[in-house]
Design an enzyme around this catalytic site. Structure first.
Site, PDB file in Angstrom:
ATOM      1  N   LYS A  36       4.115  40.412  70.625  1.00 20.69           N
ATOM      2  CA  LYS A  36       2.982  39.784  71.311  1.00 20.69           C
ATOM      3  C   LYS A  36       3.372  38.646  72.259  1.00 20.69           C
ATOM      4  CE  LYS A  36       1.890  36.360  67.789  1.00 20.69           C
ATOM      5  NZ  LYS A  36       1.340  36.184  66.448  1.00 20.69           N
ATOM      6  N   ARG A 129      -5.571  30.004  58.144  1.00 22.15           N
ATOM      7  CA  ARG A 129      -5.850  31.018  59.157  1.00 22.15           C
ATOM      8  C   ARG A 129      -6.445  32.204  58.404  1.00 22.15           C
ATOM      9  NH1 ARG A 129      -2.010  33.176  64.061  1.00 22.15           N
ATOM     10  NH2 ARG A 129      -1.845  35.010  62.732  1.00 22.15           N
TER      11      ARG A 129
HETATM   12  C1  LIG Z   1       2.342  36.098  65.631  1.00 18.51           C
HETATM   13  C2  LIG Z   1       2.351  36.591  64.244  1.00 18.51           C
HETATM   14  C3  LIG Z   1       3.567  36.774  63.582  1.00 18.51           C
HETATM   15  C4  LIG Z   1       4.907  36.418  64.201  1.00 18.51           C
HETATM   16  O1  LIG Z   1       5.084  35.032  64.170  1.00 18.51           O
HETATM   17  P1  LIG Z   1       6.467  34.337  64.671  1.00 18.51           P
HETATM   18  O2  LIG Z   1       6.300  32.914  64.330  1.00 18.51           O
HETATM   19  O3  LIG Z   1       6.537  34.592  66.125  1.00 18.51           O
HETATM   20  O4  LIG Z   1       7.562  34.995  63.922  1.00 18.51           O
HETATM   21  C5  LIG Z   1       3.524  37.282  62.302  1.00 18.51           C
HETATM   22  N1  LIG Z   1       2.366  37.579  61.697  1.00 18.51           N
HETATM   23  C6  LIG Z   1       1.174  37.418  62.304  1.00 18.51           C
HETATM   24  C7  LIG Z   1      -0.074  37.757  61.569  1.00 18.51           C
HETATM   25  C8  LIG Z   1       1.122  36.922  63.600  1.00 18.51           C
HETATM   26  O5  LIG Z   1      -0.055  36.750  64.196  1.00 18.51           O
END
Ligand SMILES: *Cc1c(COP(=O)(O)O)cnc(C)c1O
Length: 364
Positions: A36, A129
């Site tokens: 992403k 979250r």
């Molecule tokens: C963005 C995201 C990740 C990845 O997080 P990083 O800190 O970039 O490793 C993992 N799980 C969820 C649910 C996310 O939204």
């Protein structure tokens, strides 16, 4: 090559991916490589596959759609919107969920497509979250999911260090393990996936303290920047210089360091402060806040300082720069995570993969 452009070093990206996939696999943990932060550029996602990643994961269905021809299971990270349930089922194999209403719609849409869709239920273990704050509610949701014809209950997960800054440890991940054991005890259900977080869970692995039973992590930033995100420590052997932004000088002049005339606000409604440093050699780059915020960029070469930016212009002070500069010269920057995010989102930035021979190929 056209400017401005974001160059991605494909060799270093592959090396980072291999190091992290290997670190997890040695502990029996699968890795979902998160796309992403770079808008799921397909050429980069393909490198994740070559490096042995187990899943591709993204928070937007439209990004997963771009990756549909890469033969790896797709994980939808953001809780699906009910209005995009059909595409969620179409373009992802598994989604993270915390609302049973949504899972009911996913079940219906999966039925229409004659598919089975996997669901991971999220527990909120303190970060505020996504996820069930109450274990009992998660268990009740799992119970209903087990009766759904087109949904496969895949397991449980947690996301930490995102909103509340909570760091993964033996306590919160221990709770996740506890939920797994309750599901077995009360519903006689196994969790194929117990997903213990993102790049902030890496220190537990690096220090040999990972809670047994956690068998998946979802990694984005650590692959791209070579750092874990709980404390920001570099991961041994990885690179922090995969992404390079190149922007072009469109004006180069000597100017006073303080504005002249009656002053109001700037283009963004702020009143900026200026320090009188005499006459300075200043350059304007064809790059602006629409492409990246100045504080998310670090000039790579010495003697270059970002003064400010408006939508389409970035002003830099190059007085102390020792090299040759002229109109048309390129200035290079290292973007941080938010910088990579914004730069790849900007349609005005060319995205370029750099191969082993230095050959540059523009991404489509
Ligand atoms: C963005 C995201 C990740 C990845 O997080 P990083 O800190 O970039 O490793 C993992 N799980 C969820 C649910 C996310 O939204």
């Amino acid at each position: 090559m056209k400017n401005p452009r974001l160059e991605i070093d494909s060799i270093k990206l592959k090396e980072n991916s291999e190091i992290l996939a290997g670190m997890l696999h040695r502990k029996g943990i699968t890795c979902a490589a998160v796309t992403k932060a770079f808008c799921a550029i397909k050429e980069a996602a393909e490198i994740f596959k070559e490096a042995g990643m187990d899943f591709l994961a993204d928070s937007r269905v439209s990004n997963l759609k771009k990756l549909k021809d890469i033969d790896l299971p797709k994980l939808m990270l953001r809780l699906p919107m009910i209005s995009e349930a059909e595409d969620t089922v179409k373009y992802s194999d598994i989604s993270l969920n915390s609302e049973i209403e949504t899972v009911r719609v996913l079940n219906k849409e999966a039925g229409k497509l004659n598919k089975k869709h996997g669901v991971i239920l999220m527990a909120d273990l303190g970060d505020l979250r996504e996820g069930y704050p109450e274990e009992d509610d998660l268990i009740k949701a799992a119970e209903e999911i087990l009766t759904m014809e087109h949904i496969e209950f895949k397991g449980i997960g947690v996301n930490l260090t995102c909103v509340g800054g909570v760091i993964p440890d033996e306590d919160n991940l221990g709770e996740l393990k506890g939920i797994k054991e309750r599901l077995k005890r009360e519903l006689n259900t196994d969790c194929e996936i117990v997903s213990g977080g993102n790049s902030s869970s890496l220190p537990l692995i690096m220090e040999g303290r990972m809670v047994p039973g956690i068998n998946n992590l979802r990694l984005g930033e650590s692959i791209l920047l070579g750092r874990e995100t709980a404390y920001g420590k570099r991961i041994e052997g990885t690179h922090g210089d995969i992404f390079t932004l190149r922007a072009e000088i469109v004006e180069l002049k000597t100017k006073p360091s303080v504005p002249r005339g009656k002053r109001g606000v700037n283009a963004f409604g702020e009143v900026p402060a200026f320090k009188d440093r005499g006459m300075r050699r200043m350059a304007i780059l064809a790059l602006g806040k629409q492409d990246a915020e100045p504080h998310n960029l670090t000039p790579i070469e010495d003697g270059i300082v970002i003064v400010g930016a408006s939508s389409d212009h970035t002003v830099i002070d190059v007085t102390d720069y020792k090299g040759e500069l002229s109109v048309g010269s390129e200035i290079s920057f290292r973007p941080d995570y938010a910088g990579i995010l914004r730069l790849t989102t900007s349609q005005y930035i060319k995205k370029v993969m750099v191969g082993s021979d230095g050959r540059k190929t523009e991404c489509l």
